[in-house]
Design a protein around this motif. Structure first.
Motif, mmCIF file in Angstrom:
data_model
loop_
_atom_site.group_PDB
_atom_site.id
_atom_site.type_symbol
_atom_site.label_atom_id
_atom_site.label_comp_id
_atom_site.label_asym_id
_atom_site.label_seq_id
_atom_site.Cartn_x
_atom_site.Cartn_y
_atom_site.Cartn_z
ATOM 1 N N UNK A 150 -3.525 3.176 7.958
ATOM 2 C CA UNK A 150 -2.369 2.147 8.103
ATOM 3 C C UNK A 150 -1.983 1.957 6.756
ATOM 4 N N UNK A 151 -0.636 2.038 6.719
ATOM 5 C CA UNK A 151 -0.115 2.235 5.378
ATOM 6 C C UNK A 151 0.641 1.045 5.331
ATOM 7 N N UNK A 152 0.342 -0.289 4.597
ATOM 8 C CA UNK A 152 1.146 -1.595 4.695
ATOM 9 C C UNK A 152 2.554 -0.985 3.781
ATOM 10 N N UNK A 153 3.610 -1.593 4.332
ATOM 11 C CA UNK A 153 4.726 -1.406 3.807
ATOM 12 C C UNK A 153 5.499 -2.878 3.468
ATOM 13 N N UNK A 154 4.750 -3.881 3.249
ATOM 14 C CA UNK A 154 5.249 -5.123 3.282
ATOM 15 C C UNK A 154 4.999 -6.063 4.337
ATOM 16 N N UNK A 155 5.347 -7.558 4.322
ATOM 17 C CA UNK A 155 4.745 -8.396 5.234
ATOM 18 C C UNK A 155 5.372 -8.020 6.565
ATOM 19 N N UNK A 156 4.495 -7.883 7.631
ATOM 20 C CA UNK A 156 4.958 -7.638 8.811
ATOM 21 C C UNK A 156 5.315 -6.185 9.275
#
Length: 317
Positions: A46-52
């Motif tokens: 999972x690669x976070x790309x910012x809030x939500x």
């Protein structure tokens, strides 16, 4: 739709080719195969790309001489409604030459197979005399679960709870063939329910352990990663806790991780994977008063098995 050797299933194609009874059967087989060790998968990345906003990949193989592939999705939350969308594709490769043969809409597969997996778990873990169902949430998964769950239990009463009474009323109206009613008091509805399904994007607990009565079966579906929790740690601690994947639960099951970090449970609190229950290796419910919890995180072989069923059905057709 077919382009040369590549078959493409858009959302309409997935809906047309993946019935709930068929998907329940396919997912049940996939859950057993995962726990039996005949399929392979890696933990999702999972690669976070910012809030939500998250980008995720879920690779797996249905067997050494079977199809393999990946689900690649974006999970974006709508800041207006708070609802999340899982947009992406499932890509399947055939095993003899390694050719890609299927591209399928991942959002539609996820909707249907998640509800089918919950139905399988409910069939395995809920009391046989369960008659009252509580659906917590009013989004897309609420709709698919209302299609799937009545296939494994006959419910005399279906309670719908949502933050928006208007959306709850709309969901009730969408299923006139079911004995649906809107629940205004979540605590009271939880106490009345034999089966509870949480299908929300809640960040804090909606369901509290002291609301859940002995003998209840609870499906935790909404939270699919560390952070947001739909129920409190008291419920986790008092339950027979059974996830779809033990490895995934120890890595990403938010409610379990919070309870473990608080010292209320250890890794041994995980009774078994649901596939082990289906294989008869472990008892899911040991007595009528057990509170059973099924934690749905989703795993790649469920998506790949659903896409493979679509592909093979299209070839037969």
């Amino acid at each position: 739709m077919t382009r040369d050797d590549l078959t493409i299933f858009d959302s309409a194609g997935v809906r047309a080719g993946l019935s709930y009874p068929d998907c329940i059967r396919v997912v049940r087989d996939a859950m057993q195969a995962l726990s039996a060790g005949t399929t392979r998968q890696l933990l999702r990345t999972m690669l976070p790309l910012g809030p939500g906003r998250t980008f995720a990949q879920m690779p797996g193989a249905l067997g050494e001489q079977d199809m393999f592939g990946t689900k690649t999705i974006s999970v974006f939350a709508d800041p207006q409604s708070g609802q999340r969308r899982h947009r992406g594709v499932v890509v399947l490769f055939e095993p003899s030459e390694g050719r890609p043969v299927v591209i399928a809409d991942a959002e539609e597969i996820t909707h249907i197979r998640t509800a089918a997996a919950t139905a399988v778990a409910t069939d395995a873990l809920a009391r046989t005399d369960a008659t009252t169902l509580l659906i917590v949430g009013t989004g897309g998964q609420a709709h698919t679960h209302l299609h799937a769950l009545p296939l494994v239990r006959r419910f005399d009463r279906v309670l719908i709870w949502g933050r928006s009474p208007a959306k709850a009323d709309a969901l009730v109206a969408a299923f006139p063939h079911l004995p649906c009613e809107r629940a205004s008091d979540l605590a009271a509805a939880t106490r009345d329910a034999d089966v509870v399904c949480t299908l929300t994007a809640a960040a804090e607990p909606l369901i509290h352990g002291d609301w859940v009565q002995p003998g209840t079966h609870v499906n935790l579906v909404g939270s699919s990663g560390p952070g947001p929790v739909e129920v409190d740690s008291a419920l986790v601690a008092k339950s027979r806790y059974i996830p779809d994947s033990t490895a995934s639960a120890r890595d990403a099951a938010a409610e379990f991780l919070v309870a473990r970090d608080a010292g209320l449970v250890t890794d041994d609190h995980i009774v078994a994977e649901i596939g082990e229950v289906l294989l008869g290796r472990v008892s899911g419910r040991t007595r009528e008063t057990d509170i059973t919890v099924y934690k749905s995180l989703g795993h790649a072989v469920q998506d790949l098995a659903a896409a493979a069923h679509l592909y093979r059905s299209s070839l037969r057709a």
